[in-house]
Design a protein around this motif. Structure first.
Motif, PDB file in Angstrom:
ATOM      1  N   UNK A   1      64.013  18.649  33.890  1.00 50.91           N
ATOM      2  CA  UNK A   1      64.677  17.765  34.853  1.00 50.91           C
ATOM      3  C   UNK A   1      64.316  16.308  34.587  1.00 50.91           C
ATOM      4  N   UNK A   2      63.065  16.061  34.220  1.00 51.91           N
ATOM      5  CA  UNK A   2      62.637  14.693  33.908  1.00 51.91           C
ATOM      6  C   UNK A   2      63.293  14.205  32.626  1.00 51.91           C
ATOM      7  N   UNK A   3      63.428  15.085  31.648  1.00 53.94           N
ATOM      8  CA  UNK A   3      64.124  14.733  30.405  1.00 53.94           C
ATOM      9  C   UNK A   3      65.578  14.381  30.696  1.00 53.94           C
ATOM     10  N   UNK A   4      66.184  15.126  31.599  1.00 52.71           N
ATOM     11  CA  UNK A   4      67.569  14.849  31.991  1.00 52.71           C
ATOM     12  C   UNK A   4      67.680  13.455  32.601  1.00 52.71           C
ATOM     13  N   UNK A   5      66.718  13.088  33.422  1.00 50.84           N
ATOM     14  CA  UNK A   5      66.704  11.751  34.017  1.00 50.84           C
ATOM     15  C   UNK A   5      66.516  10.671  32.955  1.00 50.84           C
ATOM     16  N   UNK A   6      65.728  11.000  31.927  1.00 50.55           N
ATOM     17  CA  UNK A   6      65.417  10.031  30.876  1.00 50.55           C
ATOM     18  C   UNK A   6      66.661   9.642  30.076  1.00 50.55           C
ATOM     19  N   UNK A   7      67.708  10.442  30.159  1.00 52.63           N
ATOM     20  CA  UNK A   7      68.946  10.124  29.439  1.00 52.63           C
ATOM     21  C   UNK A   7      69.663   8.922  30.051  1.00 52.63           C
ATOM     22  N   UNK A   8      69.430   8.692  31.349  1.00 52.98           N
ATOM     23  CA  UNK A   8      70.163   7.631  32.037  1.00 52.98           C
ATOM     24  C   UNK A   8      69.275   6.612  32.740  1.00 52.98           C
ATOM     25  N   UNK A   9      67.977   6.890  32.831  1.00 56.55           N
ATOM     26  CA  UNK A   9      67.077   5.999  33.573  1.00 56.55           C
ATOM     27  C   UNK A   9      65.892   5.586  32.716  1.00 56.55           C
ATOM     28  N   UNK A  10      65.480   4.318  32.800  1.00 54.83           N
ATOM     29  CA  UNK A  10      64.269   3.903  32.094  1.00 54.83           C
ATOM     30  C   UNK A  10      63.063   4.610  32.682  1.00 54.83           C
TER      31      UNK A  10
ATOM     32  N   UNK B   1      60.279   3.611  33.710  1.00 54.17           N
ATOM     33  CA  UNK B   1      59.659   2.930  34.847  1.00 54.17           C
ATOM     34  C   UNK B   1      60.266   3.358  36.179  1.00 54.17           C
ATOM     35  N   UNK B   2      61.503   3.874  36.142  1.00 53.88           N
ATOM     36  CA  UNK B   2      62.189   4.306  37.357  1.00 53.88           C
ATOM     37  C   UNK B   2      61.934   5.782  37.676  1.00 53.88           C
ATOM     38  N   UNK B   3      61.263   6.478  36.763  1.00 49.50           N
ATOM     39  CA  UNK B   3      61.052   7.916  36.943  1.00 49.50           C
ATOM     40  C   UNK B   3      59.689   8.161  37.574  1.00 49.50           C
TER      41      UNK B   3
ATOM     42  N   UNK C   1      61.230   3.645  24.682  1.00 50.13           N
ATOM     43  CA  UNK C   1      60.616   2.894  25.774  1.00 50.13           C
ATOM     44  C   UNK C   1      59.540   3.733  26.468  1.00 50.13           C
ATOM     45  N   UNK C   2      59.799   5.026  26.603  1.00 48.59           N
ATOM     46  CA  UNK C   2      58.802   5.932  27.182  1.00 48.59           C
ATOM     47  C   UNK C   2      57.526   5.920  26.345  1.00 48.59           C
ATOM     48  N   UNK C   3      57.678   6.003  25.029  1.00 44.89           N
ATOM     49  CA  UNK C   3      56.520   6.025  24.138  1.00 44.89           C
ATOM     50  C   UNK C   3      55.753   4.708  24.192  1.00 44.89           C
ATOM     51  N   UNK C   4      56.479   3.602  24.119  1.00 43.44           N
ATOM     52  CA  UNK C   4      55.841   2.289  24.010  1.00 43.44           C
ATOM     53  C   UNK C   4      55.275   1.812  25.339  1.00 43.44           C
TER      54      UNK C   4
END
Length: 231
Positions: free
Chosen positions: A41-50, A52-54, A130-133
């Motif tokens: 579910x978090x990966x799904x969010x990562x497709x559309x959200x930066x 920092x918003x998760x 962006x998640x990695x960095x």
């Protein structure tokens, strides 16, 4: 005076500190949602959200569970994001293996297959880098540092192996695999935002699939011209 013979109603047993019940604390039933489902579910969010918003609250709302379930499995937001990064990199490794099996076994084809899979990864998960960095590398969590080291060392080793094979058969010249790794990431990561920039500049919509295919061929040609041995 109290009646000593009056029956005493037994106390409810204390609930152990385990996995939250379905509907706990006003939550809707979790329908058996487990650790893997929360990661996906978090990966799904990562497709559309930066990243920092998760947050755990956002993931819980997206999944339909109480945030306590996320705390139960991951303890912290950092641990959740590390698990997400690990899952995405596992998928990337599988895609690279599949691409390498479809390609010829030459160093050139293996290099192009790896770069193509990296471009696909960033196109599918535009906020992954962006998640990695910004999240994993900047985290104080030892697990995050371990994940970064493993991911980076694996990538550099893969490019090193391909370069050594090219040196052995005389097709490649000497090159630093670490710098090639950095260059490939940079060219792959910028693809998604660059498409939008080109659309604005040209005033027309650009087909993402067509541009991705053309970009993969372009980057492959660019890199091969850099690593190929000169006559």
């Amino acid at each position: 005076m109290d009646n000593e013979d009056e029956p005493v109603e037994p106390k409810a047993p204390a609930r152990s500190r385990g996995r939250p019940r379905a509907g706990a604390e006003g939550d809707a039933p979790d329908a058996g949602v487990g650790r893997d489902a929360l990661i996906d579910a978090t990966i799904d969010l990562l497709k559309t959200s930066p990243p920092s918003k998760i947050t755990p609250v956002v993931v819980a709302r997206h999944t339909g569970v109480h945030p306590s379930l996320i705390r139960y499995y991951f303890k912290t937001r950092a641990a959740l994001l590390v698990a997400v990064a690990e899952r995405v990199t596992q998928r990337f490794a599988q895609e690279v293996d599949a691409a390498a099996q479809d390609a010829a076994s030459t160093p050139e084809s293996r290099l192009c297959a790896r770069i193509g899979a990296l471009i696909d990864l960033n196109a599918s998960y535009p906020f992954f880098h962006q998640l990695i960095v910004s999240e994993i590398a900047m985290s104080d969590d030892p697990a995050a540092h371990e994940m970064i080291a493993k991911f980076t060392n694996r990538g550099q080793a893969a490019y090193g192996q391909i370069l050594r094979a090219g040196l052995a058969d005389g097709s490649f010249r000497g090159m630093d695999p670490g710098l090639l790794y950095v260059a490939a990431i940079g060219m792959s990561e910028f693809f998604v935002s660059a498409r939008r920039q080109l659309e604005i500049a040209q005033g027309v919509a650009i087909d993402e699939d067509e541009m991705r295919a053309a970009y993969k061929a372009f980057v492959c040609d660019l890199v091969l011209n850099g690593v190929m041995k000169k006559d």
